[in-house]
Design a protein around this motif. Structure first.
Motif, PDB file in Angstrom:
ATOM      1  N   ARG A 161      76.597 151.501  24.641  1.00 50.23           N
ATOM      2  CA  ARG A 161      75.145 151.510  24.458  1.00 50.23           C
ATOM      3  C   ARG A 161      74.782 152.122  23.108  1.00 50.23           C
ATOM      4  O   ARG A 161      75.261 153.192  22.729  1.00 50.23           O
ATOM      5  N   GLY A 162      73.937 151.405  22.340  1.00 49.57           N
ATOM      6  CA  GLY A 162      73.478 151.899  21.053  1.00 49.57           C
ATOM      7  C   GLY A 162      74.408 151.589  19.898  1.00 49.57           C
ATOM      8  O   GLY A 162      74.106 151.929  18.753  1.00 49.57           O
ATOM      9  N   LYS A 163      75.540 150.922  20.169  1.00 54.93           N
ATOM     10  CA  LYS A 163      76.483 150.578  19.106  1.00 54.93           C
ATOM     11  C   LYS A 163      76.362 149.108  18.733  1.00 54.93           C
ATOM     12  O   LYS A 163      76.006 148.272  19.564  1.00 54.93           O
ATOM     13  N   MET A 164      76.674 148.821  17.478  1.00 51.88           N
ATOM     14  CA  MET A 164      76.773 147.432  17.055  1.00 51.88           C
ATOM     15  C   MET A 164      78.155 146.902  17.433  1.00 51.88           C
ATOM     16  O   MET A 164      79.124 147.671  17.544  1.00 51.88           O
ATOM     17  N   ILE A 165      78.246 145.592  17.631  1.00 55.26           N
ATOM     18  CA  ILE A 165      79.509 144.996  18.055  1.00 55.26           C
ATOM     19  C   ILE A 165      80.626 145.310  17.072  1.00 55.26           C
ATOM     20  O   ILE A 165      81.763 145.572  17.469  1.00 55.26           O
ATOM     21  N   GLN A 166      80.309 145.353  15.777  1.00 55.04           N
ATOM     22  CA  GLN A 166      81.337 145.622  14.782  1.00 55.04           C
ATOM     23  C   GLN A 166      81.865 147.064  14.864  1.00 55.04           C
ATOM     24  O   GLN A 166      82.911 147.392  14.315  1.00 55.04           O
ATOM     25  N   GLU A 167      81.156 147.919  15.586  1.00 56.52           N
ATOM     26  CA  GLU A 167      81.581 149.311  15.743  1.00 56.52           C
ATOM     27  C   GLU A 167      82.434 149.528  16.993  1.00 56.52           C
ATOM     28  O   GLU A 167      83.002 150.607  17.174  1.00 56.52           O
ATOM     29  N   LEU A 168      82.512 148.516  17.847  1.00 52.09           N
ATOM     30  CA  LEU A 168      83.225 148.670  19.116  1.00 52.09           C
ATOM     31  C   LEU A 168      84.735 148.604  18.913  1.00 52.09           C
ATOM     32  O   LEU A 168      85.240 147.814  18.119  1.00 52.09           O
ATOM     33  N   SER A 169      85.429 149.438  19.645  1.00 54.61           N
ATOM     34  CA  SER A 169      86.896 149.421  19.645  1.00 54.61           C
ATOM     35  C   SER A 169      87.344 148.639  20.875  1.00 54.61           C
ATOM     36  O   SER A 169      87.209 149.116  22.007  1.00 54.61           O
ATOM     37  N   LYS A 189      76.688 138.743  16.894  1.00 60.27           N
ATOM     38  CA  LYS A 189      77.237 138.896  15.557  1.00 60.27           C
ATOM     39  C   LYS A 189      77.704 140.344  15.427  1.00 60.27           C
ATOM     40  O   LYS A 189      77.460 141.173  16.301  1.00 60.27           O
ATOM     41  N   GLY A 190      78.343 140.649  14.330  1.00 58.83           N
ATOM     42  CA  GLY A 190      78.819 142.008  14.137  1.00 58.83           C
ATOM     43  C   GLY A 190      77.702 143.025  14.147  1.00 58.83           C
ATOM     44  O   GLY A 190      77.873 144.172  14.577  1.00 58.83           O
ATOM     45  N   SER A 191      76.512 142.602  13.705  1.00 58.31           N
ATOM     46  CA  SER A 191      75.373 143.516  13.611  1.00 58.31           C
ATOM     47  C   SER A 191      74.546 143.585  14.898  1.00 58.31           C
ATOM     48  O   SER A 191      73.556 144.327  14.960  1.00 58.31           O
ATOM     49  N   THR A 192      74.929 142.823  15.916  1.00 59.73           N
ATOM     50  CA  THR A 192      74.189 142.848  17.186  1.00 59.73           C
ATOM     51  C   THR A 192      74.375 144.200  17.870  1.00 59.73           C
ATOM     52  O   THR A 192      75.494 144.659  18.065  1.00 59.73           O
ATOM     53  N   GLU A 193      73.258 144.843  18.229  1.00 62.21           N
ATOM     54  CA  GLU A 193      73.329 146.150  18.891  1.00 62.21           C
ATOM     55  C   GLU A 193      73.311 145.981  20.404  1.00 62.21           C
ATOM     56  O   GLU A 193      72.532 145.214  20.950  1.00 62.21           O
ATOM     57  N   ILE A 194      74.212 146.695  21.079  1.00 59.97           N
ATOM     58  CA  ILE A 194      74.264 146.681  22.541  1.00 59.97           C
ATOM     59  C   ILE A 194      73.248 147.695  23.065  1.00 59.97           C
ATOM     60  O   ILE A 194      73.262 148.865  22.655  1.00 59.97           O
ATOM     61  N   MET A 195      72.376 147.250  23.962  1.00 60.76           N
ATOM     62  CA  MET A 195      71.300 148.110  24.450  1.00 60.76           C
ATOM     63  C   MET A 195      71.411 148.345  25.951  1.00 60.76           C
ATOM     64  O   MET A 195      72.126 147.628  26.663  1.00 60.76           O
ATOM     65  N   ASP A 196      70.692 149.366  26.408  1.00 60.78           N
ATOM     66  CA  ASP A 196      70.667 149.702  27.834  1.00 60.78           C
ATOM     67  C   ASP A 196      70.192 148.499  28.650  1.00 60.78           C
ATOM     68  O   ASP A 196      69.262 147.793  28.244  1.00 60.78           O
ATOM     69  N   LYS A 197      70.841 148.248  29.764  1.00 68.46           N
ATOM     70  CA  LYS A 197      70.546 147.169  30.709  1.00 68.46           C
ATOM     71  C   LYS A 197      71.003 145.791  30.219  1.00 68.46           C
ATOM     72  O   LYS A 197      70.729 144.784  30.874  1.00 68.46           O
TER      73      LYS A 197
END
Length: 221
Positions: A161-169, A189-197
């Motif tokens: 939550r709150g991270k962009m896809i490119q930041e995910l491990s 996309k890499g810049s897509t942010e994952i949000m709550d729900k």
């Protein structure tokens, strides 16, 4: 399309009846005489009493014309031998083997068996999914169940939550397919942010999915 089933136990006999009801050309081979008689009486269909690992018995069943061979006896070694005979001596198009011990799955794959079914593994996966049902939902399985399409449910405790896809491990055997937000589908996309729900749809191996759900829910609220 002709199918030969080797093994007339509960799995084999039920499979035999199901295919007959759908008007498939199917033959069953079973070594126990009493079991053969019972299947023949119940189905009024062709049953061959013999050893499914015997090449002559397989030839009598028409293995040279069969497109699918399903070895579903209660013995892994026997199922492996049958499928190898069918695959390498008779050029059967598809081989399906029942595996009773999950430890034998990789060996069957290495030796060229096309499709492997392990009821123990299937049940274990269902239990694992049920125990983790608040973390993800299995949408579908592919590659004989070795890969899954899963919906990950993002909440306040989720480290994504709150991270962009490119930041995910993420493990190598995992790809994010889409993000469902309210009634919208987002193609990530890499810049897509994952949000709550959010509901994140991924394709992953079972090992990768277990790793993801284990890591992504460690975060404290």
């Amino acid at each position: 399309m002709k199918t030969i089933i080797i093994g007339g136990g509960k799995v084999g006999s039920n499979l035999f009846r199901t295919l007959l009801e759908k008007n498939h050309d199917v033959v069953v081979i079973e070594r126990d005489k009493e079991t053969c008689l019972k299947i023949a009486e119940d189905t009024n269909a062709e049953v061959i009493c013999g050893d499914g690992t015997n090449f002559d018995v397989l030839m009598d069943a028409g293995i040279d014309e069969a497109e699918i061979i399903a070895a579903v006896t209660g013995t892994d070694e026997e199922n492996l031998v049958i499928c190898q005979i069918a695959k390498f001596n008779c050029n059967a198009a598809k081989t399906i083997a029942r595996v009773n011990n999950p430890k034998n799955i990789q060996m069957f794959k290495t030796l060229g068996i096309d499709n492997i079914v392990c009821s123990t593994e299937v049940i274990a996966n269902l239990i694992e999914c049920e125990l983790d049902k608040n973390k993800y939902r299995i949408v579908s399985t592919i590659e004989r169940g070795s890969m899954v399409i899963a919906e990950l449910i993002i909440d306040a405790a989720n480290e994504w939550r709150g991270k962009m896809i490119q930041e995910l491990s993420m493990p190598e055997e995992c790809v994010i397919v889409s993000v469902l937000r309210d009634s919208f589908v987002i193609y990530p996309k890499g810049s897509t942010e994952i949000m709550d729900k959010d509901k994140v749809l991924v394709v992953a191996s079972r090992a990768a999915l277990s790793e993801i759900t284990r890591k992504m829910n460690k975060r404290k609220i």
